[in-house]
Write a protein that holds these residues in place. Structure first.
Motif: not given
Length: 106
Positions: A79-90
């Motif tokens: 889940w950490q990977f997806y949280a970081i990549t979504f934050s980067l996308f934002v």
């Protein structure tokens, strides 16, 4: 970083800004005009833009996952990977957000 990695980063940068740069759904589908308003063009509301942003995140992620699988080295992600990549996308969406909501138009 390989060419596929840079392609995904560039695609994420473009995909994150698409909801903010025009008034069409996914930059393709025109929105219907509201009958009660006197405006000639329909404007997307913030919730529609956020929904587009989330859907485009999953589309870019699926393309990245496909390129990773094609390269032959697929990695399990938590889940950490997806949280970081979504934050980067934002964060990538900031230029489009600035253009849409913070730039004054005459």
């Amino acid at each position: 970083m390989s060419a596929a990695g840079w392609f995904i980063v560039l695609l994420a940068l473009v995909g994150a800004n698409v909801p903010f740069l025009n008034q069409r759904l996914f930059a393709v589908v025109p929105l219907r005009l509201a009958e009660s308003t006197g405006h000639r063009t329909a404007k997307k509301n913030a919730w529609l833009r956020i929904g587009e942003l989330v859907i485009l995140y999953f589309v870019v992620g699926a393309l990245g996952f496909m390129l990773e699988a094609r390269a032959g080295n697929q990695f399990d992600q938590g889940w950490q990977f997806y949280a970081i990549t979504f934050s980067l996308f934002v964060v990538f969406a900031f230029p489009g957000f600035t253009y849409q909501y913070l730039v004054k138009r005459r």
